[in-house]
Design a protein around this motif. Sequence first.
Motif, short mmCIF file in Angstrom:
data_model
loop_
_atom_site.label_atom_id
_atom_site.label_comp_id
_atom_site.label_asym_id
_atom_site.label_seq_id
_atom_site.Cartn_x
_atom_site.Cartn_y
_atom_site.Cartn_z
N GLY A 1 0.82 -1.21 0.00
CA GLY A 1 0.00 0.00 0.00
C GLY A 1 0.84 1.25 0.00
N GLY A 2 1.97 1.23 0.73
CA GLY A 2 2.83 2.41 0.81
C GLY A 2 3.47 2.76 -0.52
N ILE B 1 -9.82 -7.81 -10.72
CA ILE B 1 -10.51 -6.56 -10.38
C ILE B 1 -9.53 -5.67 -9.63
N GLU B 2 -9.32 -4.48 -10.12
CA GLU B 2 -8.38 -3.55 -9.49
C GLU B 2 -9.08 -2.76 -8.40
N ALA B 3 -8.30 -2.38 -7.40
CA ALA B 3 -8.80 -1.54 -6.31
C ALA B 3 -7.79 -0.43 -6.05
N GLU B 4 -8.22 0.59 -5.33
CA GLU B 4 -7.30 1.66 -4.98
C GLU B 4 -6.09 1.09 -4.24
N SER C 1 -13.61 2.81 -6.25
CA SER C 1 -13.88 1.98 -7.42
C SER C 1 -14.64 0.72 -7.01
N LEU C 2 -14.93 -0.13 -7.98
CA LEU C 2 -15.60 -1.40 -7.70
C LEU C 2 -14.79 -2.22 -6.69
N GLY C 3 -13.50 -2.39 -6.94
CA GLY C 3 -12.66 -3.15 -6.03
C GLY C 3 -12.52 -2.49 -4.67
N GLY C 4 -12.36 -1.17 -4.67
CA GLY C 4 -12.24 -0.45 -3.41
C GLY C 4 -13.50 -0.54 -2.57
N THR C 5 -14.65 -0.45 -3.23
CA THR C 5 -15.92 -0.57 -2.52
C THR C 5 -16.07 -1.96 -1.92
N ILE D 1 -16.95 -12.67 1.28
CA ILE D 1 -16.20 -11.82 0.35
C ILE D 1 -16.84 -11.79 -1.04
N PRO D 2 -17.23 -12.93 -1.62
CA PRO D 2 -17.96 -12.85 -2.90
C PRO D 2 -19.27 -12.07 -2.80
N LEU D 3 -19.93 -12.17 -1.65
CA LEU D 3 -21.17 -11.42 -1.45
C LEU D 3 -20.91 -9.93 -1.42
N TYR D 4 -19.84 -9.49 -0.76
CA TYR D 4 -19.53 -8.06 -0.68
C TYR D 4 -19.12 -7.51 -2.04
N LEU D 5 -18.45 -8.33 -2.83
CA LEU D 5 -18.15 -7.91 -4.20
C LEU D 5 -19.44 -7.73 -5.00
#
Length: 332
Positions: free
Chosen positions: A43-44, A115-118, A268-272, A320-324
């Motif tokens: 992340g850093g 799927i990309e995320a922030e 984004s989708l991944g970040g959400t 996790i699949p549900l949250y996606l």
Amino acid sequence: MDPVVLFFLLGIIARLAKSDLRLPEALYEALSIYLLLAIGIKGGVELAQQPLATVLPQALAAMALGASIPFLLYPVLRGAGKLAPADSASIAAHYGSVSVVTFAVALSYLIKQRIEAESYMPLMVAVMEAPGIIAGIVLARRALHAADSGRPLNAADHGHTRDAAAAGRTRWGELAHEVLFGKSVLLLLGGLVIGTVAGPQGIEPVAPLFMGLFKGVLALFLLEMGLVAGARLGDLKRAGVFLVIFGVATPVVLGVLGAVVGRLIGLSLGGTALLATLAASASYIAAPTAMRIAVPQANPALSIGVALGVTFPFNITLGIPLYLQYARWLTS
């Protein structure tokens, strides 16, 4: 199903079958240190390339989300669950904080789904760990003070006898040190700082260790988590069916809340999906330590049992699949 989840299930099966499978304590500590540092460093490295004006408002929103969760769950635990004030506040604090291992599994799942995320989402893990714990402590102190005074705190507290020993003064200095300088927060923030200062070029010499081996180390760690979770399943018998239902229903609802907040702050989708996962997760590292110091009247078997024995397995297998899917519904 992701292989790392299968490692977790193997651990549960081994424990339930009373196998002699064990991971050395030193290896468990090494794996946990590695995962926390690796998440922080990754992340850093990316955080160094992000504008502060974008990251700061989102981090503050994530902190507010974590702090609000205990206040939402406490009345449910007191009213429907009929648990003592200390136990209700302790369990609520565990769900207000976050699980870094659940985050790691969700991150791995998104990579597998392409799927990309922030890139700065590990920062959210660090900033969301403490606010929920502090909110739970505030709830516990208010409830125990009311019980000590012989006054019900609210309608949910009416009819409950006062605790046998109301807590003394909270050791805020020791508590702050445990929360802010405990292993999980310190390693996450330390990794974030190292990755930010070093940048993509500076981190290249250690990238094969902290990037390339991540998923294999996560699989071994989840094997140990499966062994621990299998041992905690028996702790829930003393609480009855309520905590089992609570441990499954709560992340489903909190995942919706996290996904909505993620969309409102422009993730984004991944970040959400990751923020929904964090909101739905429950801490079993930082929260137990902090609550043991601040609320010694609480029964740790209840809070750790429901967080690690019910919610954690649910999240990494079905949650996790549900949250996606929540994130996809909100972005469609």
